[in-house]
Design a protein around this motif. Structure first.
Motif, mmCIF file in Angstrom:
data_model
loop_
_atom_site.group_PDB
_atom_site.id
_atom_site.type_symbol
_atom_site.label_atom_id
_atom_site.label_comp_id
_atom_site.label_asym_id
_atom_site.label_seq_id
_atom_site.Cartn_x
_atom_site.Cartn_y
_atom_site.Cartn_z
ATOM 1 N N THR A 17 0.665 -1.284 0.083
ATOM 2 C CA THR A 17 0.038 -0.027 -0.097
ATOM 3 C C THR A 17 0.701 1.325 0.094
ATOM 4 O OG1 THR A 17 -0.285 0.066 2.421
ATOM 5 C CG2 THR A 17 -1.969 -1.277 1.032
ATOM 6 N N SER A 18 2.166 1.131 0.156
ATOM 7 C CA SER A 18 3.100 2.325 -0.169
ATOM 8 C C SER A 18 2.971 2.907 -1.380
ATOM 9 C CB SER A 18 4.399 2.063 0.417
ATOM 10 O OG SER A 18 4.971 0.881 -0.380
ATOM 11 N N SER A 19 3.243 4.184 -1.284
ATOM 12 C CA SER A 19 3.378 4.849 -2.641
ATOM 13 C C SER A 19 5.014 4.957 -3.182
ATOM 14 C CB SER A 19 2.915 6.417 -2.521
ATOM 15 O OG SER A 19 1.522 6.459 -2.122
ATOM 16 N N VAL A 23 6.405 9.947 -5.487
ATOM 17 C CA VAL A 23 5.318 10.432 -5.302
ATOM 18 C C VAL A 23 4.996 11.006 -3.763
ATOM 19 C CG1 VAL A 23 2.622 9.891 -4.824
ATOM 20 C CG2 VAL A 23 3.852 9.105 -6.739
ATOM 21 N N VAL A 24 5.847 10.189 -2.980
ATOM 22 C CA VAL A 24 5.795 10.569 -1.655
ATOM 23 C C VAL A 24 6.446 11.905 -1.631
ATOM 24 C CG1 VAL A 24 6.928 9.893 0.720
ATOM 25 C CG2 VAL A 24 5.907 8.046 -0.623
ATOM 26 N N ALA A 208 -3.105 8.682 -7.404
ATOM 27 C CA ALA A 208 -1.994 8.082 -6.508
ATOM 28 C C ALA A 208 -1.305 9.350 -5.481
ATOM 29 C CB ALA A 208 -0.629 7.629 -7.366
ATOM 30 N N GLU A 212 -1.779 9.615 -1.605
ATOM 31 C CA GLU A 212 -0.545 9.604 -0.579
ATOM 32 C C GLU A 212 -0.987 10.703 0.130
ATOM 33 O OE1 GLU A 212 3.037 9.392 1.084
ATOM 34 O OE2 GLU A 212 1.791 7.963 -0.031
ATOM 35 N N ARG A 215 -2.585 9.888 3.226
ATOM 36 C CA ARG A 215 -1.917 9.237 3.973
ATOM 37 C C ARG A 215 -0.780 9.946 4.726
ATOM 38 N NH1 ARG A 215 -0.283 4.095 3.056
ATOM 39 N NH2 ARG A 215 -0.796 4.192 0.891
ATOM 40 N N GLY A 228 -7.018 1.904 -2.917
ATOM 41 C CA GLY A 228 -6.084 1.433 -4.113
ATOM 42 C C GLY A 228 -7.073 1.276 -5.163
#
Length: 434
Positions: A17-19, A23-24, A208, A212, A215, A228
Motif C-alpha cells: 500500500t506504499s506509494s 510520489v511521496v 496516487a 498519498e 496518507r 487502491g
C-alpha cells in the motif's frame, strides 16, 4: 483445494500500500509549501497542474446555478433520484446508531452519544472520469450524519467547470464548493488556508497523489480509507450467463490500467465461455484501451471443484466488490466473511453499487476488507461515552477499587483520585490525606 487457472495475471499482484518514492516526495513538498504559504501555494500548484487560476477557487451561488442550468433536465432528475436512493439507505444506517444510557449498578450511570464530526472535506475526482457519484457517497452521507460543515473540492476539466460534478455536489448538500484538484485541494482542506477552512476529516477517492496526501495527513485529520485500484471478483456456477459475466468484468476493468478483475467458477465451460466473451466485447467497448490492458495484466480466471472451495478462495482475495452469480447467491452471506460489498444474483451488479442503487461505493481495497468495511454514516460520527456517578456509596466503592487497580500498575496519582472518593463518601482513613 483444487484450482485450475485458465487465465493468470500477467502483472505480479501486490498488496503493497506504499506509494512510489517520487510520489511521496512530491506530496510531502507540496503539503509543506501549502502549510507555509497558504493560498499562494495553492494557486501556484493549481496553475501548474490544472492550468486553473480564477479570482476565487470557491464557486459562487450564481456559478453553481449556472452549472445546474447547463445540464439536460434528465441528468438533473437522475442525480436527484440517485441521491434519494443514497439518502434513504444512509438515513436507515443513521437510525440504527442509537444513543443510550444505562445504570450499570445503583448510582453509576454510563452512556453513549454519537456526535457528528463538525467539519468534513470531500474530494470528488475529475480527469478521465468525473466521478459525480462520489459526491453522493461522501457529501450527502456526511450531511445525513449531521456534520455541520461539509466542503467539496473537484478539479476543473480542461480549464472548464465540470457542471455535472458541481450540480451533484450542490444537490448533495455541500456548504462550500471549490474548483481545486489534486494534492493542493486535499492539503488545503486538511491544513487550512486564508480562504479555505481547516476540516477535521477527509473523504473521497483520488489518484496516487491524492491517496498519498491523505496518507501523510492522516492523524492531523481523519480519513475514510487508504484506497487502491478498484477490484472485482465474480463467483459463478454453471447456470451463470457467460455474456453477463464478461460484461460485468469489463465494467470494472475500464476503471484503470491496474484494476484486478477476477472470475472464480465451479464450471470450466462457463469460465472458458466468459474468457471468449470478454475478448469479443472488447472489440466494441469504447473504453477498451483501458479495459483491455487491465484484463491482460490483472485479469484472472480460476476454476474450483465446489461452491465451498469457491467461497473459501474468495475470502482469501478479500475483494472490494464481490458479485455472486450462483443458483443460491444469498448463501454467500453466511459462507463469506471478507469483502467490501456483496452483489447477489444476476439481477444485481457492481455498477449499480458504483452509480445508483444507494449503498456507498467507497470501499476497502488491497485486502483491507479483512479488517474494515467501507464508508458509511458511522464514519462521520464520533461514538463518545460519558459517565455520571450520583450515589455516595457507589463512588466510594469505585474509589477503593480504583486505588487497588491503579497501584497494581504503579499509578499512584490515579490511585489517589480513588482514595479521595473513598475518604469523602465512605469515611476511609487515608494516610496521605492530612
Amino acid at each position: 483445494m483444487v484450482q485450475t487457472f485458465l487465465k493468470v495475471a500477467q502483472s505480479q499482484e501486490t498488496q503493497d500500500t506504499s506509494s512510489p518514492p517520487h510520489v511521496v516526495e512530491i506530496v510531502k513538498t507540496a503539503i509543506a509549501k501549502i502549510r507555509a504559504e497558504g493560498d499562494a501555494a495553492v494557486r501556484e500548484f493549481s496553475e501548474k497542474f490544472d492550468k486553473w487560476s480564477p479570482k476565487s477557487f470557491r464557486l459562487t451561488q450564481e456559478q453553481i446555478d449556472a452549472s445546474i442550468a447547463a445540464l439536460p433536465e434528465q441528468t438533473v432528475k437522475d442525480i436527484k433520484q440517485v441521491q434519494a436512493n443514497v439518502r434513504r439507505f444512509a438515513e436507515a444506517q443513521r437510525s440504527s446508531l442509537t444513543d443510550f444510557e444505562i445504570e450499570t449498578q445503583p448510582g453509576v450511570i454510563l452512556g453513549q452519544k454519537n456526535v457528528p464530526i463538525e467539519k468534513v472535506g470531500c474530494y470528488i475526482p475529475g480527469g478521465r472520469y468525473p466521478l459525480l457519484a462520489s459526491a453522493h457517497m461522501t457529501i450527502l452521507t456526511a450531511k445525513v450524519a449531521g456534520c455541520k460543515k461539509v466542503i467539496g473540492c473537484t478539479p476543473p476539466i480542461l480549464g472548464e467547470i465540470p457542471h455535472a460534478s458541481v450540480a451533484a455536489m450542490h444537490l448533495a448538500g455541500a456548504d462550500e464548493i471549490y474548483l481545486l484538484g489534486g494534492v493542493q485541494a486535499v492539503a488545503a482542506m486538511a491544513v487550512g488556508t486564508e480562504t479555505i477552512d481547516k476540516v477535521h476529516f477527509l473523504a473521497g477517492p483520488g489518484n496516487a497523489f491524492v491517496a498519498e496526501a491523505k496518507r501523510q495527513l492522516f492523524g492531523e485529520v481523519g480519513i475514510d480509507l487508504f484506497a487502491g485500484p478498484t477490484e472485482l471478483l465474480i463467483l459463478a456456477d454453471a447456470k451463470a450467463r457467460a455474456h453477463t459475466v464478461a460484461c460485468d468484468l469489463l465494467s470494472q476493468a475500464e476503471h484503470g490500467y491496474d484494476t484486478p478483475v477476477i472470475l472464480i467458477s465451479t464450471s470450466e465451460q462457463l469460465a472458458m465461455d466468459a474468457i471468449a466473451e470478454v475478448e469479443k466485447q472488447l472489440k466494441t467497448l469504447r473504453t477498451a484501451d483501458v479495459a483491455s490492458k487491465s484484463w491482460a495484466d490483472h485479469g484472472q480466471v480460476i476454476v474450483v471443484s465446489s461452491l465451498d472451495e469457491m467461497y473459501a478462495l474468495a475470502d482469501q482475495f478479500a475483494s472490494e466488490h464481490v458479485q455472486v452469480m450462483t443458483e443460491n447467491p444469498r448463501e454467500a452471506l453466511t459462507k463469506m466473511s471478507h469483502y467490501g460489498a456483496l452483489f447477489l444474483g444476476e439481477k444485481t451488479c457492481t455498477s449499480y453499487g458504483d452509480k445508483c442503487i444507494g449503498t456507498n461505493h467507497v470501499l476497502p481495497t488491497r485486502k483491507a476488507a479483512r479488517f474494515t468495511g467501507g464508508l458509511w454514516v458511522g464514519k462521520f460520527l464520533k461514538t463518545c461515552s460519558y459517565q455520571h456517578v450520583i450515589d455516595d456509596e457507589a463512588s466510594g466503592e469505585l474509589g477503593r477499587l480504583c486505588g487497588r487497580a491503579a497501584r497494581a500498575e504503579n499509578f499512584e496519582g490515579h490511585a489517589r483520585s480513588g482514595d479521595v472518593r473513598a475518604h469523602l463518601y465512605l469515611g476511609d482513613k487515608v494516610d496521605w490525606i492530612q
